[in-house]
Write an enzyme that holds these catalytic residues in place. Structure first.
Site, PDB file in Angstrom:
ATOM      1  N   ASP A 198       0.945  -1.312   0.168  1.00 16.62           N
ATOM      2  CA  ASP A 198      -0.061   0.055  -0.030  1.00 16.62           C
ATOM      3  C   ASP A 198       1.058   1.225  -0.183  1.00 16.62           C
ATOM      4  O   ASP A 198       1.365   1.504   1.062  1.00 16.62           O
ATOM      5  CB  ASP A 198      -0.853  -0.040   1.358  1.00 16.62           C
ATOM      6  N   THR A 224      -3.286   5.755  -2.715  1.00  8.15           N
ATOM      7  CA  THR A 224      -4.156   6.822  -3.112  1.00  8.15           C
ATOM      8  C   THR A 224      -3.659   7.541  -4.136  1.00  8.15           C
ATOM      9  O   THR A 224      -2.545   7.485  -4.598  1.00  8.15           O
ATOM     10  CB  THR A 224      -4.237   7.606  -1.900  1.00  8.15           C
TER      11      THR A 224
END
Ligand SMILES: *Cc1c(COP(=O)(O)O)cnc(C)c1O
Length: 413
Positions: A198, A224
Site C-alpha cells: 500500500d 491513493t
C-alpha cells in the site's frame, strides 16, 4: 437548473471555500498526506464528467453514451501503467481505504489471515486495526518494527511461517524508511503468500524513481492519488495480470457502483504531470527538504522515530520536551504550522493524546520551498514546542509564517 455562479447562488459555501483558501495560503501545511493540486487537476475535477454514469469498464459498460468516458478512463490507465510499470491498473477505487477493501475481498475468504504492520509502528487503520469492519471479517496479525526502528525481516519470516497468512502487507502511513520489497517477496514465496504493498503515502516518490518500486515485484499494489502523487482525492489498484479479473470484479460490481469519471479524468491529468521531468525534481526536493528537517531536529536533540527519514516524513516523539503530541499540534496550529499528532511505536499514551507528531514536506515543496525555508521552519517548530504555553510567542511565529507564505503564492484565484 440554476445558472448563477456559486458566489451568487450560495454565498455561504462560497465564503467557506474562500476562508479555507486563505487558511491554505497563509499556513505551512506539513501534514505528510496532504498536497496542493494544479489548476488543471482542479479543472478536470470540476468538469461535466461528473454528470455521467458509466458502471463497468471501458468497452463493457452497462450504460449508453460512454464513448468519451472510455477515452478518459483508458488514458488514466495507460498513463498509470507507464508511470509505475504495472501490468494491470484499476483507477475506479473512490479512495485509498476502498481500494484496500476491494483487494481484501478479491483475494481472501472470511477468516483468512493477513500479516500487516501495527498501527503505532506506522501501519494504517485499513491494515486491520480492531476498530475497522475489516478486522471483524478477516484475521489480521500484526508485525512491528524492532528497537532500531527497522522492519525485522527475520521476525517477519518467523511470523509468516507460524501464521501462514494469505497476504503479506507492507506500505505505511507514518513509517519513514525504505522497504525491502524483494526480500519480503522471497519470504512470501516460501509460504505461498500473496504480496500486497500500500504505497498511498510514497506513490509520488516511487513514480519519480526516488524510492524503490514494488509494482514489478509484488502481486498487488494499492495507492491513493492525492498524497505525494499530487492528484485528486482517490484510489488506485495495480496488479499482475493473474489477479486482474478478480480485482476488477471486486471493485465493481463487488463493492462500488458507478465510477467518478470527473475524478478519474483528474487522475489522468495528475499522471501526465507526474510523467514530466519536472516531477522528478519535485520528488528529489521533497526528500532533500525532509533530510534538512531531520538534520535540524537532530541538532536540537529531538527523538526521531525509526532513526530518521528516507522519504517525505518524520515521526517525532515530543514527550522528552515535556509536552504531548496533542499539545504540540495545538501550539503549532497557533503558530500557523499544521502537523498531526501521531502514535509512536508501542505508544504508552492514547491515540487522542499520543506521544508524537508526524510532519512532512510534500505540500511545502509544491509551494516551491527549499532548504533555506526548511531550516527556518524547523527553528520555528522548535521555538513553538519549547514555548507551547506562551501565546504571545506563538502569535509572533504566526506573523512570521504569514510573511514567508506570501513569498510562495499558491493559487492566483
Ligand atoms: C492514506 C492512506 C490510506 C487511506 O486513504 P483514504 O484516501 O484516506 O481512504 C490507506 N493506506 C495508507 C497506507 C494510507 O497512508
Amino acid at each position: 437548473m440554476h445558472t448563477q455562479a456559486l458566489k451568487e447562488f450560495d454565498g455561504d459555501i462560497y465564503a467557506s471555500i474562500g476562508r479555507e483558501l486563505k487558511r491554505q495560503e497563509e499556513g505551512l501545511e506539513m501534514i505528510p498526506s496532504e498536497n496542493f493540486v494544479s489548476p488543471a487537476v482542479l479543472e478536470a475535477l470540476g468538469s461535466i464528467l461528473t454528470n455521467k454514469y458509466s458502471e463497468g469498464y471501458a468497452g463493457k459498460r452497462y450504460y449508453g453514451g460512454c464513448e468519451f468516458i472510455d477515452e478518459v478512463e483508458t488514458l488514466a490507465i495507460d498513463r498509470a501503467k507507464q508511470l509505475f510499470g504495472a501490468e494491470h491498473v484499476n483507477v475506479q477505487p473512490l479512495s485509498g481505504a476502498p481500494a484496500n477493501i476491494a483487494v481484501y475481498f478479491a483475494l481472501l475468504s472470511p477468516g483468512d489471515t493477513v500479516l500487516g504492520m501495527d498501527l503505532s509502528h506506522g501501519g494504517h487503520l485499513t491494515h486491520g486495526h480492531p476498530v475497522t469492519y475489516m478486522a471483524k471479517i478477516f484475521n489480521f496479525v500484526r508485525y512491528k518494527t524492532n528497537a532500531e526502528g527497522l522492519i525485522d525481516l527475520d521476525n517477519l519470516r518467523q511470523m509468516t511461517l507460524e501464521h501462514k497468512p494469505k497476504i503479506i502487507l507492507v506500505g505505511y502511513s507514518a513509517y519513514s524508511r525504505e522497504i525491502e520489497y524483494a526480500k519480503i517477496k522471497a519470504i512470501a514465496d516460501e509460504a505461498g503468500a500473496i504480496t500486497m504493498a500500500d504505497i498511498a503515502h510514497i506513490a509520488g516518490l516511487i513514480a519519480a524513481g526516488e524510492m524503490s518500486n514494488p509494482v514489478p515485484i509484488f502481486d498487488v499494489v494499492t495507492t491513493t492519488t492525492h498524497k505525494t502523487l499530487r492528484g485528486p482525492r482517490g484510489g488506485m489498484i495495480m496488479c499482475k495480470e493473474k489477479f486482474a479479473k478478480a480485482i476488477d470484479k471486486s471493485v465493481f460490481p463487488g463493492f462500488q457502483g458507478g465510477p467518478h469519471e470527473n475524478n478519474i479524468a483528474a487522475k489522468a491529468v495528475a499522471f501526465k504531470e507526474a510523467l514530466e521531468p519536472a516531477f522528478k525534481d519535485y520528488a528529489k526536493q521533497i526528500k532533500a527538504n525532509a533530510k534538512i528537517l531531520e538534520e535540524e531536529f537532530k541538532k536540537r536533540d529531538y527523538k526521531l522515530c525509526f532513526g530518521g527519514t528516507d522519504n517525505h516524513l518524520l515521526l517525532i516523539d515530543v514527550t522528552p520536551k515535556n509536552l504531548s503530541g496533542k499539545e504540540a499540534q495545538i501550539a503549532l496550529d497557533k503558530a500557523g504550522i499544521t502537523v498531526n499528532k501521531n502514535m509512536i511505536p508501542d505508544d504508552p499514551r492514547s491515540p487522542m493524546d499520543p506521544s508524537g507528531i508526524r510532519l512532512g514536506t510534500p505540500a511545502l515543496t509544491t509551494r516551491g520551498m527549499k532548504e533555506n525555508e526548511m531550516r527556518q521552519i524547523a527553528a520555528w517548530i522548535d521555538e513553538a514546542i519549547m514555548n507551547w504555553q506562551d501565546e504571545t510567542k506563538l502569535a509572533d511565529i504566526r506573523r512570521q509564517v504569514i510573511e514567508l507564505t506570501k513569498k510562495f503564492p499558491l493559487y492566483s484565484i
